[in-house]
Write an enzyme that holds these catalytic residues in place. Structure first.
Site, PDB file in Angstrom:
ATOM      1  N   ASN A 170       0.850  -1.192   0.000  1.00  0.00           N
ATOM      2  CA  ASN A 170       0.000   0.000   0.000  1.00  0.00           C
ATOM      3  C   ASN A 170       0.883   1.239   0.000  1.00  0.00           C
ATOM      4  OD1 ASN A 170      -2.946  -0.884   0.218  1.00  0.00           O
ATOM      5  ND2 ASN A 170      -1.858  -2.200   1.688  1.00  0.00           N
ATOM      6  N   GLU A 171       1.244   1.658  -1.184  1.00  0.00           N
ATOM      7  CA  GLU A 171       2.184   2.755  -1.353  1.00  0.00           C
ATOM      8  C   GLU A 171       1.528   4.075  -0.952  1.00  0.00           C
ATOM      9  OE1 GLU A 171       5.001   1.975  -1.565  1.00  0.00           O
ATOM     10  OE2 GLU A 171       5.604   0.741  -3.252  1.00  0.00           O
TER      11      GLU A 171
END
Ligand code: GLP
Length: 662
Positions: A170-171
């Site tokens: 989850n950038e």
């Protein structure tokens, strides 16, 4: 369901010293202790579920961080009968576009690190599918979510943290309620994975990851982090506001989430970095220096200009009562900082060494610079190495590993095709006239052709043969010699240990052994150095640097009785990503603009693997600027070192290992 281990007792208190922390954070001395407790907690969970006649659902992570946890779970399975028959697992993420059998796929990773060693039935282990065609990706992600729900939801989710602050993949920008989906990887993430994939350009650009919302639905969450590289991001996630820029920060609002970190990954937390802000401190020497330097930074003033009120306002009044006044304290700390600066890293001959970082005698010294991979040394202490040679010391450089994993197939292919061209000319096959030793050239030509054929055949990610690894090691070796040459270090002074744990392994899954220890021990007892420079003391223990440092510690500990060890000064240099702060520096070696240029030229000789950041000299300029801001002399650049703390159990103590003239 509570365990007898330190697991539950350690956490839960919202003590004053943790008041900056927005999520429960448990600091362990090392990853081994943390993983022992966590594995015991998992065993309790699995067993209590079994008693209830239910399955235990575990959320699993990849990366080097959970490796020691998986090793401990395997041990529990083998030695203490822990069964995974009643366990269902869901992994967080998978690279997109890699076949499941790809050596860097997370499915393969999980098989190597855990699944193949325990009795988890294959159909109970789930990973997102990174190989579905793009038009099926959405449905595949939805099916993954559904499978989690059908299993009853995740009981315990294990997480690591990426340096971009991500959990799973989850950038930055990921929403708190995001679900399992396809995502583009962040630059930092791709850079950090570059070594695994032998080049940033080969790192997949996309991945499938559970969403933040998916993760937050787990009933319990444990985020693990080890080593200095994670310190900054851990502090931001734990102490900063919840933000999409750092998806790990969303754990703050989970009712049962905790960070479990080792002392190095905890080092940027307020309770470690600025302990006087969160309760009583010992005000020992390093802490006092750190506090004064921090205050000077906060006030934007040189140390000598700090006044009583500024100490009082920031919780440091107690320090003044001990010292008398700000004036006295300032001078004392100023002098301490001043005394860290020396142009004589090997000690200054015929000089009073009372206040110098290194003792004058013996002179000249036998100095051993140890680097886990070629280039680590030059990056962090190239300027100091150049000085040591110029000042007449007997310098030895020891490369613990070959660095072959840093060399891409392209670089090897380039070398092989030049060799093939040479061979064609030499053997006369090209029709041009060449040296008259055709037969020799034919062998060379065959060798080059074999290497080129292998690279072609195995594709980007196939396992390289020993032959190809050797060629890569030799290419790196040539670069290391070349780089040392720029610093006037003769080729005879350089040794390549090619430790087997590295030659036989891959990043994130090395297994060091006795042979590694013995090889290092043999060199140490042969050279018997007066001074050693080493690194890796704060690294993730499963990284190359972490493993190499532990090997050094073990080798030294095995020789503790020896006479030469009593004289030894052991200095530590830091990796590029976590440079020393000025108050941590115990020896500061300044560089002139010309010396910095020379160092950068030396770094530039490493051509097969280099990042533009390595060539700007900014780390060293930054430290010099920090010294300047504290009111000390203004240099172009500085390389910093800290003294080794006493070695682990059975160590001879600070004095013996790192005695100084001061
Ligand atoms: C990858 C994984 C993350 C992991 C991170 C850190 O990005 N998708 O789940 O936490 O790497 O890796 P390491 O543990 O090797 O530092």
């Amino acid at each position: 369901m509570l365990s007898e281990t330190g697991w539950e007792q350690d956490s839960g208190s919202s003590a004053f010293r943790e008041r900056f922390e927005q999520v429960r954070t448990v600091v362990y001395p090392g990853s081994a202790e943390a993983c022992r407790d966590l594995a015991a907690h998992i065993r309790d969970l699995v067993e209590s579920r079994a008693r209830e006649g239910r399955m235990a659902v575990l959320g699993l992570a990849t990366g080097s961080t959970p490796v020691p946890l998986y090793r401990e779970l395997i041990r529990l399975h083998r030695e203490e009968g822990l069964s995974f028959g009643g366990v269902i697992t869901f992994n967080l993420d998978e690279y997109y576009g890699l076949e499941p059998e790809h050596p860097e796929s997370y499915r393969r990773f999980m098989a190597d690190q855990l699944f193949d060693h325990v009795d988890l039935p294959a159909d109970q282990a789930h990973l997102p599918d990174g190989s579905v065609p793009i038009e099926e990706a959405f449905a595949s992600c939805a099916a993954y979510e559904e499978a989690i729900v059908n299993a009853g939801g995740i009981d315990l989710q294990i997480l690591g943290i990426g340096r971009s602050g991500h959990i799973g993949f989850n950038e930055p920008g990921s929403k708190k309620d995001s679900r399992t989906r396809l995502i583009a990887l962040d630059r930092i993430t791709r850079r950090d994975a570059a070594a695994d994939f032998l080049g940033e350009e080969k790192v997949p650009r996309f991945a499938v990851t559970m969403g933040v919302g998916t993760i937050l639905e787990a009933r319990e969450i444990v985020l693990l982090a080890w080593g200095e590289n994670k310190a900054e991001i851990v502090a931001q996630a734990v102490e900063g506001a919840e933000t999409e820029a750092i998806s790990a920060s969303f754990l703050q609002s989970h009712p049962n989430a905790r960070f479990v970190v080792d002392a190095h990954a905890a080092s940027a937390l307020t309770r470690q970095r600025l302990p006087w802000l969160v309760g009583r401190t010992t005000w020992n020497k390093p802490e006092t220096r750190r506090a004064v330097a921090w205050l000077a930074g906060l006030k934007g003033k040189p140390v000598l200009k700090l006044v009583d009120d500024e100490y009082n306002e920031t919780g440091m009044g107690e320090l003044l009562t001990r010292e008398g006044s700000a004036y006295d304290l300032n001078i004392r700390i100023f002098n301490e900082l001043q005394h860290t600066i020396t142009g004589w890293p090997g000690g200054k001959p015929n000089a009073d060494d009372t206040n110098r970082p290194e003792k004058a005698l013996p002179w000249p010294k036998r100095v051993l610079v140890i680097a886990p991979e070629p280039e680590d040394d030059i990056l962090s202490m190239g300027g100091t190495m150049e000085r040591l040679v110029r000042q007449g010391h007997e310098l030895h450089v020891l490369y613990q590993t070959s660095g072959s994993l840093r060399v891409s197939d392209d670089a090897a292919a380039k070398f092989a095709s030049i060799l093939r061209m040479l061979a064609e000319q030499g053997s006369g096959r090209s029709g041009e006239t060449g040296p008259a030793c055709g037969a020799i050239w034919e062998h060379q030509g065959d060798y080059a052709a074999a290497i080129l054929a292998e690279i072609e055949r195995k594709g980007t990610f196939g396992e390289p043969s020993k032959n190809l690894r050797l060629l890569k090691a030799l290419i790196r070796r040539g670069e290391a010699r070349d780089s040392c040459g720029v610093l006037r270090i003769p080729a005879e002074a350089i040794r390549f240990l090619d430790l087997p744990f590295y030659e036989n392994g891959r990043y994130r899954r090395f297994v060091p052994g006795k042979e590694d220890e013995d090889r290092l021990g043999a060199v140490l007892s042969e050279i018997r150095p007066d001074q050693i420079y080493a690194t890796g003391h704060l690294a993730d223990p499963s990284s190359v640097q972490g493993i190499c440092f532990e090997l050094l510690e073990k080798a030294l500990a095995a020789m503790l009785g020896e006479e030469w060890l009593r004289r030894l000064s052991l200095w530590l240099y830091r990796g590029h990503q976590q440079p020393l702060r000025p108050y941590e520096v115990e020896m500061a070696v300044p560089m002139s603009p010309v010396q910095l240029e020379t160092k950068v030229a030396a770094i530039g000789r490493f051509q097969t693997h280099n990042s533009p950041d390595n060539l700007d000299g900014e780390d060293n300029r930054g430290l010099a600027k920090a010294y300047d801001r504290l009111g000390l002399a203004e240099y172009e650049a500085i390389e910093g070192f800290e003294r080794s703390r006493p070695l682990g159990a059975g160590a001879a103590g600070d004095e013996a290992i790192s005695g100084s003239g001061g």
